[in-house]
Design a protein around this motif. Structure first.
Motif, PDB file in Angstrom:
ATOM      1  N   VAL A  31     -71.078 -50.742  22.956  1.00 19.43           N
ATOM      2  CA  VAL A  31     -71.821 -50.118  21.531  1.00 19.43           C
ATOM      3  C   VAL A  31     -71.215 -50.951  20.001  1.00 19.43           C
ATOM      4  O   VAL A  31     -70.069 -51.344  19.553  1.00 19.43           O
ATOM      5  N   HIS A  48     -76.827 -46.615  15.244  1.00 19.25           N
ATOM      6  CA  HIS A  48     -75.374 -47.055  16.687  1.00 19.25           C
ATOM      7  C   HIS A  48     -76.228 -47.722  17.869  1.00 19.25           C
ATOM      8  O   HIS A  48     -77.271 -46.954  17.771  1.00 19.25           O
ATOM      9  N   TYR A  50     -75.798 -47.647  21.758  1.00 15.99           N
ATOM     10  CA  TYR A  50     -75.455 -48.237  23.197  1.00 15.99           C
ATOM     11  C   TYR A  50     -76.033 -49.348  23.890  1.00 15.99           C
ATOM     12  O   TYR A  50     -77.269 -49.061  23.977  1.00 15.99           O
ATOM     13  N   SER A  94     -67.016 -50.741  19.319  1.00  9.97           N
ATOM     14  CA  SER A  94     -66.476 -50.519  20.816  1.00  9.97           C
ATOM     15  C   SER A  94     -67.099 -50.660  22.154  1.00  9.97           C
ATOM     16  O   SER A  94     -67.864 -51.129  22.047  1.00  9.97           O
ATOM     17  N   ASP A  96     -67.424 -48.410  24.208  1.00 10.63           N
ATOM     18  CA  ASP A  96     -69.153 -48.255  25.381  1.00 10.63           C
ATOM     19  C   ASP A  96     -68.346 -46.243  24.287  1.00 10.63           C
ATOM     20  O   ASP A  96     -67.166 -46.665  23.435  1.00 10.63           O
ATOM     21  N   SER A  97     -68.678 -45.458  24.637  1.00  4.73           N
ATOM     22  CA  SER A  97     -68.703 -44.282  24.246  1.00  4.73           C
ATOM     23  C   SER A  97     -67.556 -43.451  24.131  1.00  4.73           C
ATOM     24  O   SER A  97     -67.139 -42.374  23.398  1.00  4.73           O
ATOM     25  N   ALA A  98     -66.684 -43.969  25.352  1.00  2.00           N
ATOM     26  CA  ALA A  98     -65.807 -43.050  25.678  1.00  2.00           C
ATOM     27  C   ALA A  98     -64.398 -44.081  24.687  1.00  2.00           C
ATOM     28  O   ALA A  98     -63.654 -43.309  24.669  1.00  2.00           O
ATOM     29  N   SER A  99     -64.400 -45.043  24.326  1.00  2.00           N
ATOM     30  CA  SER A  99     -63.784 -45.612  23.569  1.00  2.00           C
ATOM     31  C   SER A  99     -62.709 -44.964  22.599  1.00  2.00           C
ATOM     32  O   SER A  99     -63.645 -44.344  22.042  1.00  2.00           O
ATOM     33  N   TYR A 100     -61.742 -45.729  22.327  1.00  2.00           N
ATOM     34  CA  TYR A 100     -61.089 -44.029  21.663  1.00  2.00           C
ATOM     35  C   TYR A 100     -60.747 -45.566  20.056  1.00  2.00           C
ATOM     36  O   TYR A 100     -60.335 -44.783  19.044  1.00  2.00           O
ATOM     37  N   GLU A 101     -61.458 -46.680  20.139  1.00  2.00           N
ATOM     38  CA  GLU A 101     -61.168 -47.572  18.979  1.00  2.00           C
ATOM     39  C   GLU A 101     -62.494 -48.267  18.294  1.00  2.00           C
ATOM     40  O   GLU A 101     -63.317 -48.582  20.290  1.00  2.00           O
ATOM     41  N   GLN A 102     -62.747 -48.298  17.467  1.00  2.00           N
ATOM     42  CA  GLN A 102     -63.508 -49.171  16.348  1.00  2.00           C
ATOM     43  C   GLN A 102     -63.248 -50.556  16.541  1.00  2.00           C
ATOM     44  O   GLN A 102     -62.319 -50.656  15.339  1.00  2.00           O
TER      45      GLN A 102
END
Lengths: 113, 110
Positions: A31, A48, A50, A94, A96-102
């Motif tokens: 992402v 953004h 994906y 990030s 992927d879309s489930a990541s908690y960090e950018q």
């Protein structure tokens, strides 16, 4: 070190003259994001990707477009910059879309004369 | 995503703990609390996140109230390099999108 790179760090363009800002990443993240940050304001998401799937925020002006030719690179095109487009442009990634960090790059400061 | 409310600015003495509050009274059950900071002329940097339990990492601690309507970011021993704008963000996941609010400008003073 794996990172998010933005070039150039400072860009000056003339009113109405198209300009392209670049972002590259060595993180192999799926992402990628572009944010606009005007002086003394918080960053605001423009759009953004994906992978190759482009997602535009509803209030992003048509003057702003983006390209992502491959996983590593993403470009922000401003077709006809106005004085109000002067800002810091931040690229982020990030995993992927489930990541908690950018992960953010250092930004490109755009000046419109 | 739930909206957040933070004080616009705070001061902290170097070496002391910095406690940054955030109100998020409309948070949903599946939304996390994230904290990012932005040092001057740099991109934002992830600090920590949590759902309902308190969390700690090498940078900070996050305390979330039992009703989840507010949280506090704690920098245990603030240094001059911690001077930055701190953003509290509530979202289902940061890999989806981040909506930045006003943030708190923390000034650490010698």
């Amino acid at each position: 070190d794996a990172m998010v790179i933005q070039n150039p760090r400072y860009q000056v363009t003339q009113f109405g003259k198209p300009v392209t800002l670049s972002c590259s990443q060595t993180l192999n993240h799926n992402v990628m994001y572009w944010y606009q940050q005007k002086s003394s304001q918080a960053p605001k998401l423009l759009f953004h990707y994906y992978d190759k799937d482009f997602n535009n925020e509803a209030d992003t002006p048509d003057n702003f477009q983006s390209r992502r030719p491959n996983t590593s690179f993403c470009f922000l095109d401003i077709r006809s910059p106005g004085l109000g487009d002067a800002a810091m442009y931040l690229c982020a990634t990030s995993r992927d879309s489930a990541s908690y960090e950018q992960y953010f790059g250092p930004g490109t400061r755009l000046t419109v004369t | 995503d739930a909206k957040t409310t933070q004080p616009p600015s705070m001061d902290c003495a170097e070496g002391r703990a910095a406690n940054l509050p955030c109100n998020h009274s409309t948070i949903s059950g599946n939304e996390y609390v994230y904290w990012y900071r932005q040092i001057h002329s740099q991109g934002p940097q992830y600090i920590i996140h949590g759902l309902k339990n308190n969390e700690t990492n090498e940078m900070a601690s996050l305390i979330i109230t039992e009703d989840r309507k507010s949280s506090t970011l704690i920098l245990p021993h603030a240094t001059l390099r911690d001077t930055a704008v701190y953003y509290c963000i509530v979202t289902r996941n940061a890999g989806n999108m981040l909506t930045f609010g006003g943030g708190t400008r923390l000034m650490v003073k010698p």
